[in-house]
Design a protein around this motif. Sequence first.
Motif, PDB file in Angstrom:
ATOM      1  N   GLU A  14       4.481   0.700 -11.161  1.00  0.00           N
ATOM      2  CA  GLU A  14       5.903   1.329 -11.089  1.00  0.00           C
ATOM      3  C   GLU A  14       6.737   0.841  -9.760  1.00  0.00           C
ATOM      4  N   ALA A  15       5.908   1.129  -8.848  1.00  0.00           N
ATOM      5  CA  ALA A  15       6.329   0.732  -7.256  1.00  0.00           C
ATOM      6  C   ALA A  15       6.781  -0.760  -7.285  1.00  0.00           C
ATOM      7  N   ALA A  16       5.673  -1.394  -7.879  1.00  0.00           N
ATOM      8  CA  ALA A  16       5.616  -3.021  -7.789  1.00  0.00           C
ATOM      9  C   ALA A  16       6.701  -3.458  -8.572  1.00  0.00           C
ATOM     10  N   ALA A  17       7.019  -2.907  -9.742  1.00  0.00           N
ATOM     11  CA  ALA A  17       8.270  -3.252 -10.586  1.00  0.00           C
ATOM     12  C   ALA A  17       9.685  -3.059  -9.810  1.00  0.00           C
ATOM     13  N   ASP A  18       9.725  -1.799  -9.341  1.00  0.00           N
ATOM     14  CA  ASP A  18      10.841  -1.295  -8.528  1.00  0.00           C
ATOM     15  C   ASP A  18      10.950  -2.571  -7.419  1.00  0.00           C
ATOM     16  N   LEU A  19       9.848  -2.951  -6.730  1.00  0.00           N
ATOM     17  CA  LEU A  19      10.091  -3.679  -5.682  1.00  0.00           C
ATOM     18  C   LEU A  19      10.507  -5.375  -6.067  1.00  0.00           C
ATOM     19  N   LEU A  22      14.541  -4.950  -6.671  1.00  0.00           N
ATOM     20  CA  LEU A  22      15.272  -4.904  -5.601  1.00  0.00           C
ATOM     21  C   LEU A  22      15.096  -6.185  -4.756  1.00  0.00           C
ATOM     22  N   ARG A  23      13.911  -7.000  -4.907  1.00  0.00           N
ATOM     23  CA  ARG A  23      14.183  -8.549  -4.392  1.00  0.00           C
ATOM     24  C   ARG A  23      14.781  -9.311  -5.121  1.00  0.00           C
ATOM     25  N   GLN A  24      15.068  -9.288  -6.320  1.00  0.00           N
ATOM     26  CA  GLN A  24      16.152  -9.887  -7.318  1.00  0.00           C
ATOM     27  C   GLN A  24      17.474  -9.562  -6.615  1.00  0.00           C
ATOM     28  N   LEU A  25      17.820  -8.358  -6.189  1.00  0.00           N
ATOM     29  CA  LEU A  25      19.158  -7.968  -5.976  1.00  0.00           C
ATOM     30  C   LEU A  25      19.532  -8.205  -4.506  1.00  0.00           C
ATOM     31  N   ARG A  28      17.187 -11.660   1.016  1.00  0.00           N
ATOM     32  CA  ARG A  28      16.585 -11.485   2.190  1.00  0.00           C
ATOM     33  C   ARG A  28      15.941  -9.957   2.629  1.00  0.00           C
ATOM     34  N   LEU A  29      15.260  -9.462   1.567  1.00  0.00           N
ATOM     35  CA  LEU A  29      14.665  -7.982   1.778  1.00  0.00           C
ATOM     36  C   LEU A  29      13.566  -8.447   2.601  1.00  0.00           C
ATOM     37  N   LYS A  30      13.249  -7.612   3.721  1.00  0.00           N
ATOM     38  CA  LYS A  30      11.955  -7.595   4.421  1.00  0.00           C
ATOM     39  C   LYS A  30      11.224  -6.378   3.894  1.00  0.00           C
ATOM     40  N   VAL A  31       9.950  -6.491   3.832  1.00  0.00           N
ATOM     41  CA  VAL A  31       8.875  -5.502   3.442  1.00  0.00           C
ATOM     42  C   VAL A  31       7.773  -5.458   4.286  1.00  0.00           C
ATOM     43  N   ILE A  43       6.402   2.170   0.825  1.00  0.00           N
ATOM     44  CA  ILE A  43       7.016   0.679   0.819  1.00  0.00           C
ATOM     45  C   ILE A  43       7.990   0.839   1.579  1.00  0.00           C
ATOM     46  N   TYR A  44       8.285   0.239   2.967  1.00  0.00           N
ATOM     47  CA  TYR A  44       9.635   0.313   3.649  1.00  0.00           C
ATOM     48  C   TYR A  44      10.149  -1.077   3.504  1.00  0.00           C
ATOM     49  N   LEU A  45      11.690  -1.169   3.185  1.00  0.00           N
ATOM     50  CA  LEU A  45      12.385  -2.216   2.846  1.00  0.00           C
ATOM     51  C   LEU A  45      13.427  -2.176   3.729  1.00  0.00           C
ATOM     52  N   THR A  46      13.658  -3.178   4.404  1.00  0.00           N
ATOM     53  CA  THR A  46      15.141  -3.401   5.363  1.00  0.00           C
ATOM     54  C   THR A  46      15.850  -4.584   4.774  1.00  0.00           C
ATOM     55  N   ILE A  47      17.117  -4.331   4.446  1.00  0.00           N
ATOM     56  CA  ILE A  47      18.031  -5.283   4.258  1.00  0.00           C
ATOM     57  C   ILE A  47      19.125  -5.525   5.402  1.00  0.00           C
ATOM     58  N   PRO A  48      18.989  -6.618   5.887  1.00  0.00           N
ATOM     59  CA  PRO A  48      19.975  -7.034   6.798  1.00  0.00           C
ATOM     60  C   PRO A  48      21.467  -6.941   6.500  1.00  0.00           C
ATOM     61  N   LYS A  49      22.372  -6.804   7.487  1.00  0.00           N
ATOM     62  CA  LYS A  49      23.695  -6.400   7.189  1.00  0.00           C
ATOM     63  C   LYS A  49      24.283  -7.837   6.616  1.00  0.00           C
TER      64      LYS A  49
END
Length: 60
Positions: A14-19, A22-25, A28-31, A43-49
């Motif tokens: 389920e966590a992999a499916a959520d990841l 989020l990558r599709q949205l 530039r997501l960093k994981v 899983i820590y996700l950072t999305i740049p401004k």
Amino acid sequence: MKITIAYLPEEQEEAAADLVALRQLHPRLKVHKSDAHPPFKHIYLTIPKPGMPTDTWKST
């Protein structure tokens, strides 16, 4: 924006499916993944401004 996903090992699929979603949205997501707090995994996700070039962006 920073997002943290905490899950148990049996919730891995389920966590992999959520990841993936989020990558599709946010392409530039960093994981960063961590097993530092058993039994939970994180899983820590950072999305740049928006508008910030990726080559000058530094992870915090």
